[in-house]
Design a protein around this motif. Structure first.
Motif, short mmCIF file in Angstrom:
data_model
loop_
_atom_site.label_atom_id
_atom_site.label_comp_id
_atom_site.label_asym_id
_atom_site.label_seq_id
_atom_site.Cartn_x
_atom_site.Cartn_y
_atom_site.Cartn_z
N GLN A 490 20.31 3.99 -76.88
CA GLN A 490 20.87 5.21 -77.30
C GLN A 490 20.46 5.78 -78.73
O GLN A 490 20.34 6.98 -78.77
N ASP A 491 20.26 4.86 -79.63
CA ASP A 491 20.23 5.39 -80.93
C ASP A 491 18.69 5.65 -81.42
O ASP A 491 17.99 4.79 -81.17
N HIS A 492 18.36 6.80 -81.85
CA HIS A 492 17.20 7.16 -82.40
C HIS A 492 17.27 7.04 -83.89
O HIS A 492 18.15 7.65 -84.58
N LEU A 493 16.55 6.35 -84.84
CA LEU A 493 16.70 5.89 -86.02
C LEU A 493 15.72 6.38 -86.76
O LEU A 493 14.24 6.35 -86.59
N GLU A 494 16.08 6.34 -88.12
CA GLU A 494 15.00 6.96 -89.10
C GLU A 494 15.51 5.87 -90.22
O GLU A 494 16.25 6.38 -91.08
N HIS A 495 15.04 4.74 -90.43
CA HIS A 495 15.27 3.91 -91.67
C HIS A 495 14.15 3.02 -91.86
O HIS A 495 13.34 2.72 -91.03
N SER A 496 14.16 2.39 -93.02
CA SER A 496 13.01 1.37 -93.53
C SER A 496 13.75 0.60 -94.26
O SER A 496 14.91 0.79 -95.02
N ILE A 497 12.92 -0.56 -94.78
CA ILE A 497 13.48 -1.69 -95.59
C ILE A 497 12.73 -1.85 -96.92
O ILE A 497 11.63 -1.51 -96.92
N SER A 498 13.46 -1.72 -97.98
CA SER A 498 12.78 -1.69 -99.40
C SER A 498 12.49 -3.18 -99.40
O SER A 498 13.54 -4.08 -99.67
N LYS A 499 11.25 -3.45 -99.49
CA LYS A 499 11.09 -4.93 -99.96
C LYS A 499 11.35 -5.47 -101.05
O LYS A 499 11.72 -6.69 -101.56
N THR A 500 11.51 -4.76 -102.04
CA THR A 500 11.76 -4.96 -103.45
C THR A 500 13.47 -5.44 -103.47
O THR A 500 13.86 -6.69 -103.97
N SER A 501 14.11 -4.62 -102.68
CA SER A 501 15.72 -4.86 -102.75
C SER A 501 15.99 -6.25 -101.85
O SER A 501 16.82 -7.09 -102.30
N LEU A 502 15.13 -6.21 -101.01
CA LEU A 502 15.32 -7.38 -100.19
C LEU A 502 14.96 -8.67 -100.83
O LEU A 502 15.85 -9.66 -100.94
N LEU A 503 13.75 -8.72 -101.48
CA LEU A 503 13.39 -10.06 -102.09
C LEU A 503 14.47 -10.25 -103.19
O LEU A 503 14.74 -11.51 -103.55
N LEU A 504 15.04 -9.22 -104.11
CA LEU A 504 15.64 -9.52 -105.12
C LEU A 504 17.35 -10.09 -104.72
O LEU A 504 17.77 -10.98 -105.23
N SER A 505 17.59 -9.69 -103.25
CA SER A 505 18.78 -10.20 -102.85
C SER A 505 18.72 -11.66 -102.56
O SER A 505 19.74 -12.32 -102.66
N PHE A 506 17.64 -12.17 -101.91
CA PHE A 506 17.46 -13.64 -101.71
C PHE A 506 16.94 -14.50 -102.96
O PHE A 506 17.38 -15.57 -102.99
N LEU A 507 16.32 -13.93 -103.91
CA LEU A 507 15.59 -14.76 -105.07
C LEU A 507 16.70 -14.84 -106.13
O LEU A 507 16.73 -14.44 -107.11
N ASN A 508 17.83 -15.70 -105.79
CA ASN A 508 18.86 -15.97 -106.62
C ASN A 508 18.83 -17.36 -107.28
O ASN A 508 18.69 -18.43 -106.60
N PRO A 509 18.54 -17.43 -108.55
CA PRO A 509 18.25 -18.71 -109.30
C PRO A 509 19.34 -19.55 -109.20
O PRO A 509 19.12 -20.84 -109.06
N GLU A 510 20.63 -19.10 -108.97
CA GLU A 510 21.83 -20.28 -108.95
C GLU A 510 21.87 -20.84 -107.48
O GLU A 510 22.57 -21.55 -107.57
N GLY A 511 21.06 -20.20 -106.72
CA GLY A 511 21.18 -20.71 -105.33
C GLY A 511 19.92 -21.71 -105.17
O GLY A 511 19.59 -22.32 -104.19
N LEU A 512 19.29 -22.10 -106.26
CA LEU A 512 18.19 -23.37 -106.27
C LEU A 512 18.82 -24.71 -106.41
O LEU A 512 19.41 -25.01 -107.50
N TYR A 513 18.66 -25.53 -105.53
CA TYR A 513 19.24 -26.78 -105.58
C TYR A 513 18.14 -27.83 -105.80
O TYR A 513 17.10 -28.07 -104.83
N LEU A 514 18.08 -28.55 -106.80
CA LEU A 514 16.81 -29.52 -107.14
C LEU A 514 16.88 -30.62 -106.19
O LEU A 514 16.03 -31.03 -105.68
N SER A 515 18.27 -30.84 -105.48
CA SER A 515 18.16 -32.21 -104.34
C SER A 515 17.61 -31.67 -103.12
O SER A 515 17.32 -32.46 -102.24
N ALA A 516 17.38 -30.36 -102.84
CA ALA A 516 16.59 -29.71 -101.87
C ALA A 516 15.02 -29.56 -101.95
O ALA A 516 14.46 -29.29 -101.30
N MET A 517 14.54 -30.02 -103.23
CA MET A 517 13.31 -29.75 -103.66
C MET A 517 12.22 -30.78 -103.24
O MET A 517 12.72 -32.00 -102.98
#
Length: 517
Positions: A490-517
């Motif tokens: 039904q829906d016709h869309l006009e949108h896109s993803i800012s890759k800069t914003s998406l990368l910074l959302s996930f690249l969270n230093p506090e979320g790095l666990y050395l136990s998982a490295m």
């Protein structure tokens, strides 16, 4: 192909492969849901090792590493791939119904021809639902694509964290959908007639795993012991919980995790800890499920969080580490997860703080530099991303200071060697340190899964069971899928993803666990 109801879309389930794993499990569930809905569907994958019915193999969909044409020029490769997909669909279709290509994890650069191939198919009139289970931005620079992500089409995610990240990155709500996974009941052993059908060795009827470890209660962690499952924390809990054995069902199947797994096996043996790693190699899974008094998750990263949901299907509680990336979704549906702990605080004096600080800074720097190098290869329109990564690097020391400002650090952040030293420190005769740890972490002393604490209220167990068996049932999943497909048409869309914003959302230093490295 079954007879098609008028107005019903034809669905194409598309992915790189059907190797055993989470995405394959979801696609099989989607195929069953489509059958229940009466929607015609065709699966297109690059590899189908188990010959799952309904899925046609298109070799050019497979990972680049397996393809003979990976050395061809890019334009020829994506033209060949899009042509293969188009021809397969047209050969299968028997009506002029609209087609929705429901593709999985296309933003991971496992096949460099796929994103431009999808763009060509979109120009031919195909509609897309792109379901993202995993993100390259979430610490996987080796599969981060320099290509722009598809525009003006529908996306689906399995948790609200990913939903928020994509909304902040520019997608609009009509074209972004929450599609949480279906949860199936855990298996239990079939009833046996003891006289005619004696229990085999290694089953619950021939003695319990907890008893073999000298305990009366069993907490089960039904996962493969890969690094992000934070196995050291399981062993730590065995030093705190009273009269309780803990078991992890399976060893890792990725060679990269084997060294860490052997490290924990050696520690369990040296301490004679009441922990069984690889319990599923000796016991049938159904018997372990039946024996378990409760279940556990100490994982530091999950995409959906099956471990928090599946045990409730048999009315058994789950305890362990609260994950901000998935648990709020379950609470929003009405589950009570107040008994989970958010961290296990360890005094800085118990480990080499400066070494851990350097390790944490170094791993974060390595991860940020890896993304920087990928982005810098295609600097056009990427200057904002490069500048943001440079600022993030400069901010790392301050972020570490905030992590330890109360004089403690979360156990899961520590590398395995420091974790092992703390576990060894908490010997049965070291009551003072155990009391200190429980004083810093009072939620562990009051934990309903601990033998010394009151059990979880039966009303909470019943309500959590109700939520899981209704909200995440096969019927509910099929209904959600149908609603999403209706919106795609039904829906016709006009949108896109800012890759800069998406990368910074996930690249969270506090979320790095050395136990998982």
């Amino acid at each position: 192909m079954q007879e098609q109801r008028r107005g019903t879309p034809s669905i194409i389930l598309l992915h790189y492969h059907l190797r055993p794993g989470g995405v394959t499990k979801v696609m099989e569930q989607q195929a069953r849901a489509l059958d229940a809905l009466g929607y015609p569907w065709l699966g297109l994958v690059g590899h189908n090792p188990k010959g799952i019915p309904g899925f046609q193999t298109l070799e050019r969909l497979n990972y680049d590493v397996y393809l003979q044409d990976s050395l061809l020029d890019e334009e020829r490769r994506y033209h060949n791939l899009s042509t293969d997909i188009h021809r397969a669909i047209q050969a299968w279709k028997t009506s002029d119904s609209p087609v929705i290509i429901h593709a999985h994890n296309v933003t991971l650069e496992k096949n460099t021809a796929l994103l431009p191939a999808l763009q060509r198919l979109q120009s031919m009139g195909y509609r897309f639902l792109l379901q993202l289970h995993d993100f390259a931005e979430d610490g996987r620079p080796q599969v981060y694509s320099p290509e722009d992500y598809p525009q003006d089409c529908h996306f689906a995610v399995i948790n609200s964290r990913d939903f928020r990240a994509l909304m902040q990155a520019g997608l609009s709500s009509p074209g972004l959908h929450r599609l949480p996974n279906q949860v199936s009941p855990l298996p239990l052993p079939a009833p046996r007639e003891p006289a005619n059908n004696p229990a085999p060795a290694g089953s619950s009827s021939s003695g319990s795993l907890a008893q073999s470890l000298g305990k009366s209660r069993l907490i089960l962690y039904p996962v493969r012991a890969i690094r992000r499952k934070n196995i050291g924390e399981v062993i730590l809990l065995s030093r705190i919980l009273e009269d309780t054995a803990l078991a992890v069902t399976l060893p890792p199947n990725n060679p990269a995790d084997n060294q860490t797994y052997r490290f924990w096996q050696d520690l369990v043996r040296s301490l004679d800890a009441p922990v069984q790693l690889g319990a599923g190699e000796q016991w049938a899974f159904e018997d372990l499920v039946a024996q378990a008094d409760s279940f556990l998750s100490t994982s530091v990263q999950e995409g959906f969080g099956f471990a928090f949901l599946e045990p409730w299907t048999i009315q058994k509680p789950v305890g362990g580490r609260y994950l901000e990336m998935v648990c709020p979704d379950f609470e929003h549906q009405g589950m009570n997860l107040s008994h989970l702990y958010t961290s296990i605080r360890i005094p800085l004096s118990w480990f080499n703080t400066e070494k851990v600080r350097q390790d944490w800074l170094g791993e974060n720097q390595k991860r940020i530099h890896a993304f920087y190098q990928v982005v810098a290869k295609n600097p056009d329109n990427q200057q904002n991303t490069l500048q943001a990564l440079e600022l993030l690097l400069k901010d790392l020391p301050d972020r570490w200071s905030r992590l330890v400002q109360d004089g403690t650090l979360d156990f899961a952040i520590l590398p395995r060697e420091e974790q092992a030293a703390i576990i060894s420190r908490l010997s049965p005769d070291n009551r003072a340190d155990k009391d200190h740890l429980l004083a810093l972490n009072p939620q562990l002393a009051a934990w309903p899964l601990a033998g010394s604490a009151p059990p979880l209220h039966q009303g909470a167990v019943a309500e959590n069971t109700r939520v899981v068996t209704t909200v995440y049932s096969a019927e509910a999943y099929a209904n959600r899928l149908s609603r999403v497909y209706s919106q795609v048409l039904q829906d016709h869309l006009e949108h896109s993803i800012s890759k800069t914003s998406l990368l910074l959302s996930f690249l969270n230093p506090e979320g790095l666990y050395l136990s998982a490295m």
